[in-house]
Write a protein that holds these residues in place. Structure first.
Motif, PDB file in Angstrom:
ATOM      1  N   THR A  24      -5.838   2.253  -0.554  1.00 18.36           N
ATOM      2  CA  THR A  24      -6.053   1.211  -0.972  1.00 18.36           C
ATOM      3  C   THR A  24      -4.583   0.220  -0.535  1.00 18.36           C
ATOM      4  O   THR A  24      -3.332   0.181  -1.062  1.00 18.36           O
ATOM      5  CB  THR A  24      -6.433   0.111  -2.340  1.00 18.36           C
ATOM      6  OG1 THR A  24      -7.186   1.297  -3.043  1.00 18.36           O
ATOM      7  CG2 THR A  24      -6.877  -0.288  -2.686  1.00 18.36           C
ATOM      8  N   PRO A  34      -9.851  -2.445   0.650  1.00 15.37           N
ATOM      9  CA  PRO A  34     -10.154  -1.368  -0.309  1.00 15.37           C
ATOM     10  C   PRO A  34      -9.917   0.001   0.093  1.00 15.37           C
ATOM     11  O   PRO A  34      -9.685   0.182   1.744  1.00 15.37           O
ATOM     12  CB  PRO A  34     -11.572  -1.561  -0.461  1.00 15.37           C
ATOM     13  CG  PRO A  34     -12.430  -2.006   0.138  1.00 15.37           C
ATOM     14  CD  PRO A  34     -11.652  -2.970   0.914  1.00 15.37           C
ATOM     15  N   GLU A  71      -6.888  -6.693  -4.941  1.00 14.77           N
ATOM     16  CA  GLU A  71      -7.104  -4.860  -4.218  1.00 14.77           C
ATOM     17  C   GLU A  71      -7.614  -6.636  -2.805  1.00 14.77           C
ATOM     18  O   GLU A  71      -8.303  -7.618  -2.745  1.00 14.77           O
ATOM     19  CB  GLU A  71      -8.728  -4.646  -4.156  1.00 14.77           C
ATOM     20  CG  GLU A  71      -9.085  -3.938  -3.478  1.00 14.77           C
ATOM     21  CD  GLU A  71     -10.514  -2.841  -3.992  1.00 14.77           C
ATOM     22  OE1 GLU A  71     -11.266  -2.545  -3.397  1.00 14.77           O
ATOM     23  OE2 GLU A  71     -10.107  -2.395  -5.066  1.00 14.77           O
ATOM     24  N   TRP A 118       1.134  -1.688  -0.218  1.00 11.59           N
ATOM     25  CA  TRP A 118      -0.019   0.027   0.064  1.00 11.59           C
ATOM     26  C   TRP A 118       0.596   1.313  -0.174  1.00 11.59           C
ATOM     27  O   TRP A 118       1.953   0.844   0.177  1.00 11.59           O
ATOM     28  CB  TRP A 118      -1.214   0.277   1.579  1.00 11.59           C
ATOM     29  CG  TRP A 118      -0.184   0.147   2.740  1.00 11.59           C
ATOM     30  CD1 TRP A 118       0.532  -0.503   3.404  1.00 11.59           C
ATOM     31  CD2 TRP A 118       0.191   1.028   3.345  1.00 11.59           C
ATOM     32  NE1 TRP A 118       0.769  -0.349   4.776  1.00 11.59           N
ATOM     33  CE2 TRP A 118       0.681   0.891   4.053  1.00 11.59           C
ATOM     34  CE3 TRP A 118      -0.445   3.176   2.978  1.00 11.59           C
ATOM     35  CZ2 TRP A 118       0.609   2.236   5.387  1.00 11.59           C
ATOM     36  CZ3 TRP A 118      -0.203   3.844   3.976  1.00 11.59           C
ATOM     37  CH2 TRP A 118       0.982   3.453   5.068  1.00 11.59           C
TER      38      TRP A 118
END
Length: 125
Positions: free
Chosen positions: A82, A75, A72, A40
């Motif tokens: 994300t 979220p 993903e 991330w």
């Protein structure tokens, strides 16, 4: 199955997947920011580090999700990026590029411009 690594990406992945420069940069940056298989990084930070616009990062991440390179994991929400995990090398789909031609990076032109003083033309002199 083997997960995507920077080594695989450099040796064969960029060519196999037909990645653009910005897509390859975003994927490499996320690989660099990965911890325990989860990556991330806020888009503003990626934009600053890679010196590309946030819209290019959005487009790159969308295509990387489309081909299965990024999955993903969690979220994003307000104030939180994300979280992604990386796809398996054997399950990646090659998709044709989105049809958009990537414009030139202005750093490609550094030192190649001739600057002309137009002030005398404007004043009529």
């Amino acid at each position: 199955m083997a997960r995507i690594t920077a080594r695989w990406l450099f040796r064969e992945g960029i060519g196999e997947l037909g990645l653009t420069k910005s897509e390859a940069l975003v994927l490499l940056a996320l690989l660099d920011h990965a911890e325990k298989g989860i990556a991330w990084c806020p888009q503003t930070r990626l934009s600053r580090e890679l010196r590309i616009s946030r819209s290019q990062i959005n487009q790159a991440q969308a295509r990387l999700r489309e081909i299965g390179a990024l999955i993903e994991h969690e979220p994003g929400r307000q104030g939180r990026a994300t979280r992604y995990r990386f796809g398996d090398v054997g399950e990646l789909r090659t998709c044709p590029p989105t049809g958009q031609v990537e414009g030139p990076n202005m750093s490609d032109y550094r030192g190649k411009f001739n600057v002309v003083d137009m002030s005398s033309y404007r004043t009529g002199g």
